[in-house]
Design a protein around this motif. Structure first.
Motif, PDB file in Angstrom:
ATOM      1  N   VAL A   1      71.393  69.492 -44.677  1.00  0.00           N
ATOM      2  CA  VAL A   1      70.740  68.261 -44.245  1.00  0.00           C
ATOM      3  C   VAL A   1      71.200  67.043 -45.034  1.00  0.00           C
ATOM      4  O   VAL A   1      70.615  65.969 -44.912  1.00  0.00           O
ATOM      5  N   GLN A   2      72.230  67.189 -45.828  1.00  0.00           N
ATOM      6  CA  GLN A   2      72.697  66.079 -46.663  1.00  0.00           C
ATOM      7  C   GLN A   2      73.416  64.998 -45.857  1.00  0.00           C
ATOM      8  O   GLN A   2      73.604  63.895 -46.342  1.00  0.00           O
ATOM      9  N   VAL A   3      73.813  65.328 -44.647  1.00  0.00           N
ATOM     10  CA  VAL A   3      74.564  64.402 -43.807  1.00  0.00           C
ATOM     11  C   VAL A   3      73.885  64.353 -42.437  1.00  0.00           C
ATOM     12  O   VAL A   3      73.390  65.368 -41.943  1.00  0.00           O
ATOM     13  N   THR A   4      73.872  63.178 -41.825  1.00  0.00           N
ATOM     14  CA  THR A   4      73.232  63.060 -40.508  1.00  0.00           C
ATOM     15  C   THR A   4      74.057  63.785 -39.450  1.00  0.00           C
ATOM     16  O   THR A   4      75.259  64.031 -39.622  1.00  0.00           O
ATOM     17  N   GLU A   5      73.399  64.099 -38.346  1.00  0.00           N
ATOM     18  CA  GLU A   5      74.076  64.786 -37.244  1.00  0.00           C
ATOM     19  C   GLU A   5      75.225  63.930 -36.702  1.00  0.00           C
ATOM     20  O   GLU A   5      76.299  64.447 -36.387  1.00  0.00           O
ATOM     21  N   GLU A   6      75.024  62.618 -36.610  1.00  0.00           N
ATOM     22  CA  GLU A   6      76.084  61.725 -36.126  1.00  0.00           C
ATOM     23  C   GLU A   6      77.297  61.760 -37.051  1.00  0.00           C
ATOM     24  O   GLU A   6      78.442  61.776 -36.597  1.00  0.00           O
ATOM     25  N   GLN A   7      77.044  61.780 -38.375  1.00  0.00           N
ATOM     26  CA  GLN A   7      78.153  61.856 -39.328  1.00  0.00           C
ATOM     27  C   GLN A   7      78.889  63.181 -39.195  1.00  0.00           C
ATOM     28  O   GLN A   7      80.118  63.215 -39.224  1.00  0.00           O
ATOM     29  N   LEU A   8      78.141  64.263 -39.025  1.00  0.00           N
ATOM     30  CA  LEU A   8      78.766  65.579 -38.853  1.00  0.00           C
ATOM     31  C   LEU A   8      79.624  65.622 -37.596  1.00  0.00           C
ATOM     32  O   LEU A   8      80.742  66.150 -37.611  1.00  0.00           O
ATOM     33  N   GLU A   9      79.109  65.072 -36.513  1.00  0.00           N
ATOM     34  CA  GLU A   9      79.873  65.045 -35.267  1.00  0.00           C
ATOM     35  C   GLU A   9      81.155  64.242 -35.440  1.00  0.00           C
ATOM     36  O   GLU A   9      82.209  64.629 -34.941  1.00  0.00           O
ATOM     37  N   SER A  10      81.067  63.147 -36.149  1.00  0.00           N
ATOM     38  CA  SER A  10      82.241  62.320 -36.410  1.00  0.00           C
ATOM     39  C   SER A  10      83.273  63.075 -37.260  1.00  0.00           C
ATOM     40  O   SER A  10      84.467  63.048 -36.975  1.00  0.00           O
ATOM     41  N   ILE A  11      82.789  63.765 -38.288  1.00  0.00           N
ATOM     42  CA  ILE A  11      83.695  64.537 -39.163  1.00  0.00           C
ATOM     43  C   ILE A  11      84.356  65.662 -38.367  1.00  0.00           C
ATOM     44  O   ILE A  11      85.571  65.875 -38.472  1.00  0.00           O
ATOM     45  N   ALA A  12      83.583  66.367 -37.544  1.00  0.00           N
ATOM     46  CA  ALA A  12      84.130  67.467 -36.740  1.00  0.00           C
ATOM     47  C   ALA A  12      85.190  66.937 -35.774  1.00  0.00           C
ATOM     48  O   ALA A  12      86.279  67.511 -35.647  1.00  0.00           O
ATOM     49  N   GLU A  13      84.865  65.841 -35.106  1.00  0.00           N
ATOM     50  CA  GLU A  13      85.802  65.243 -34.141  1.00  0.00           C
ATOM     51  C   GLU A  13      87.102  64.832 -34.824  1.00  0.00           C
ATOM     52  O   GLU A  13      88.201  65.153 -34.366  1.00  0.00           O
ATOM     53  N   ARG A  14      86.970  64.136 -35.954  1.00  0.00           N
ATOM     54  CA  ARG A  14      88.152  63.667 -36.687  1.00  0.00           C
ATOM     55  C   ARG A  14      88.981  64.837 -37.225  1.00  0.00           C
ATOM     56  O   ARG A  14      90.207  64.824 -37.160  1.00  0.00           O
ATOM     57  N   THR A  15      88.310  65.854 -37.736  1.00  0.00           N
ATOM     58  CA  THR A  15      89.013  67.019 -38.292  1.00  0.00           C
ATOM     59  C   THR A  15      89.830  67.721 -37.218  1.00  0.00           C
ATOM     60  O   THR A  15      90.998  68.052 -37.434  1.00  0.00           O
ATOM     61  N   VAL A  16      89.219  67.930 -36.063  1.00  0.00           N
ATOM     62  CA  VAL A  16      89.936  68.593 -34.964  1.00  0.00           C
ATOM     63  C   VAL A  16      91.075  67.704 -34.479  1.00  0.00           C
ATOM     64  O   VAL A  16      92.195  68.180 -34.277  1.00  0.00           O
ATOM     65  N   GLN A  17      90.827  66.396 -34.320  1.00  0.00           N
ATOM     66  CA  GLN A  17      91.878  65.483 -33.851  1.00  0.00           C
ATOM     67  C   GLN A  17      93.080  65.480 -34.790  1.00  0.00           C
ATOM     68  O   GLN A  17      94.224  65.505 -34.345  1.00  0.00           O
ATOM     69  N   GLU A  18      92.822  65.449 -36.100  1.00  0.00           N
ATOM     70  CA  GLU A  18      93.915  65.393 -37.071  1.00  0.00           C
ATOM     71  C   GLU A  18      94.740  66.669 -37.087  1.00  0.00           C
ATOM     72  O   GLU A  18      95.951  66.621 -37.283  1.00  0.00           O
ATOM     73  N   ALA A  19      94.111  67.815 -36.878  1.00  0.00           N
ATOM     74  CA  ALA A  19      94.836  69.081 -36.931  1.00  0.00           C
ATOM     75  C   ALA A  19      95.449  69.458 -35.583  1.00  0.00           C
ATOM     76  O   ALA A  19      96.437  70.194 -35.540  1.00  0.00           O
ATOM     77  N   ASP A  20      94.896  68.950 -34.490  1.00  0.00           N
ATOM     78  CA  ASP A  20      95.298  69.326 -33.130  1.00  0.00           C
ATOM     79  C   ASP A  20      96.604  68.628 -32.741  1.00  0.00           C
ATOM     80  O   ASP A  20      96.593  67.524 -32.203  1.00  0.00           O
ATOM     81  N   GLU A  21      97.715  69.311 -32.976  1.00  0.00           N
ATOM     82  CA  GLU A  21      99.022  68.705 -32.696  1.00  0.00           C
ATOM     83  C   GLU A  21      99.402  68.745 -31.224  1.00  0.00           C
ATOM     84  O   GLU A  21     100.140  67.893 -30.759  1.00  0.00           O
ATOM     85  N   ASP A  22      98.922  69.768 -30.489  1.00  0.00           N
ATOM     86  CA  ASP A  22      99.328  69.870 -29.086  1.00  0.00           C
ATOM     87  C   ASP A  22      98.368  69.178 -28.122  1.00  0.00           C
ATOM     88  O   ASP A  22      98.579  69.191 -26.910  1.00  0.00           O
ATOM     89  N   GLY A  23      97.305  68.550 -28.654  1.00  0.00           N
ATOM     90  CA  GLY A  23      96.411  67.747 -27.834  1.00  0.00           C
ATOM     91  C   GLY A  23      95.504  68.520 -26.894  1.00  0.00           C
ATOM     92  O   GLY A  23      94.994  67.952 -25.936  1.00  0.00           O
ATOM     93  N   ASP A  24      95.269  69.810 -27.176  1.00  0.00           N
ATOM     94  CA  ASP A  24      94.408  70.590 -26.283  1.00  0.00           C
ATOM     95  C   ASP A  24      92.931  70.526 -26.657  1.00  0.00           C
ATOM     96  O   ASP A  24      92.101  71.177 -26.037  1.00  0.00           O
ATOM     97  N   GLY A  25      92.601  69.725 -27.674  1.00  0.00           N
ATOM     98  CA  GLY A  25      91.205  69.556 -28.068  1.00  0.00           C
ATOM     99  C   GLY A  25      90.661  70.655 -28.959  1.00  0.00           C
ATOM    100  O   GLY A  25      89.460  70.713 -29.192  1.00  0.00           O
ATOM    101  N   ALA A  26      91.542  71.518 -29.447  1.00  0.00           N
ATOM    102  CA  ALA A  26      91.121  72.601 -30.335  1.00  0.00           C
ATOM    103  C   ALA A  26      92.227  72.853 -31.353  1.00  0.00           C
ATOM    104  O   ALA A  26      93.347  72.361 -31.206  1.00  0.00           O
ATOM    105  N   VAL A  27      91.908  73.637 -32.387  1.00  0.00           N
ATOM    106  CA  VAL A  27      92.862  73.911 -33.462  1.00  0.00           C
ATOM    107  C   VAL A  27      93.278  75.373 -33.390  1.00  0.00           C
ATOM    108  O   VAL A  27      92.445  76.276 -33.518  1.00  0.00           O
ATOM    109  N   SER A  28      94.579  75.596 -33.163  1.00  0.00           N
ATOM    110  CA  SER A  28      95.109  76.961 -33.151  1.00  0.00           C
ATOM    111  C   SER A  28      95.297  77.427 -34.588  1.00  0.00           C
ATOM    112  O   SER A  28      95.202  76.639 -35.531  1.00  0.00           O
ATOM    113  N   PHE A  29      95.611  78.718 -34.754  1.00  0.00           N
ATOM    114  CA  PHE A  29      95.831  79.212 -36.113  1.00  0.00           C
ATOM    115  C   PHE A  29      96.997  78.483 -36.776  1.00  0.00           C
ATOM    116  O   PHE A  29      96.909  78.096 -37.944  1.00  0.00           O
ATOM    117  N   LEU A  30      98.093  78.264 -36.052  1.00  0.00           N
ATOM    118  CA  LEU A  30      99.254  77.582 -36.648  1.00  0.00           C
ATOM    119  C   LEU A  30      98.904  76.155 -37.061  1.00  0.00           C
ATOM    120  O   LEU A  30      99.322  75.687 -38.119  1.00  0.00           O
TER     121      LEU A  30
END
Length: 196
Positions: free
Chosen positions: A146-175
């Motif tokens: 509960v240390q971070v708001t839900e909106e902040q968590l959603e933003s972090i999750a979105e940014r983390t996936v976007q930064e790692a997602d090289e093929d643009g499919d909206g998800a992170v593969s193992f590679l």
């Protein structure tokens, strides 16, 4: 007088387990005693409740996910060899042994790549080979509480996936996951004190 070799004889397939996991005979013996101590009802296997007694897992925000990894495919019990195999992922990597390893031999369970595979499956909750934004969000909730708001968590999750997602499919593969962590010292970060 109980010699070490007579104790090692108690461990099923000790030589095979040593080769597969990289644990020394002394470490296997300590793990065997720890396994037996956790097996309070002397069943010969551990249940989920037995593993919840491990302090390092009880306080780890991903402790339940790590405990899940001991029970693949819905199994309800883990025997000693499988207990040791999972724990081998948390053993520090042997840097000096890496160059001497026979390439025909399987990669050690504590290698960087196997540690990354293990970490990846902690995030890939539906086991589809990808970490979605939703899965990332679920893991982040566990990690920060509960240390971070839900909106902040959603933003972090979105940014983390976007930064790692090289093929643009909206998800992170193992590679993509492995590449995003290439500068992290995963070999040292993934360790759990199990013997205490």
């Amino acid at each position: 007088m109980g010699s070490r070799s007579s104790h090692a004889a108690l461990i099923p397939d000790a030589d095979s387990l040593r080769r597969e996991t990289g644990f020394s005979q002394a470490s296997l013996l300590r793990l065997y005693h720890r396994f037996r101590a956790l097996d309070t009802n002397k069943k010969g296997y551990l249940s989920r409740m037995d593993l919840q007694q491990i302090g390092a897992l009880a306080v780890n925000p991903l402790g339940d996910r790590i405990i899940d990894s001991f029970f693949p495919d819905g199994s309800l019990q883990v025997d000693f060899p499988d207990f040791v195999r999972v724990l081998a992922h948390f053993r520090p990597a042997d840097d000096e042994d890496a160059g001497l390893r026979d390439p025909r031999e399987p990669e050690p369970l504590n290698s960087r790549m196997n540690k990354l595979r293990f970490a990846f499956q902690l995030y890939d909750l539906d086991r589809d080979g990808k970490i979605s934004r939703h899965e990332m969000l679920q893991v982040l909730r566990l990690m920060v509480g509960v240390q971070v708001t839900e909106e902040q968590l959603e933003s972090i999750a979105e940014r983390t996936v976007q930064e790692a997602d090289e093929d643009g499919d909206g998800a992170v593969s193992f590679l993509e996951f492995a590449k995003s962590l290439e500068k992290m010292d995963i070999e040292q970060k993934m360790s759990i004190r199990i013997l205490k």
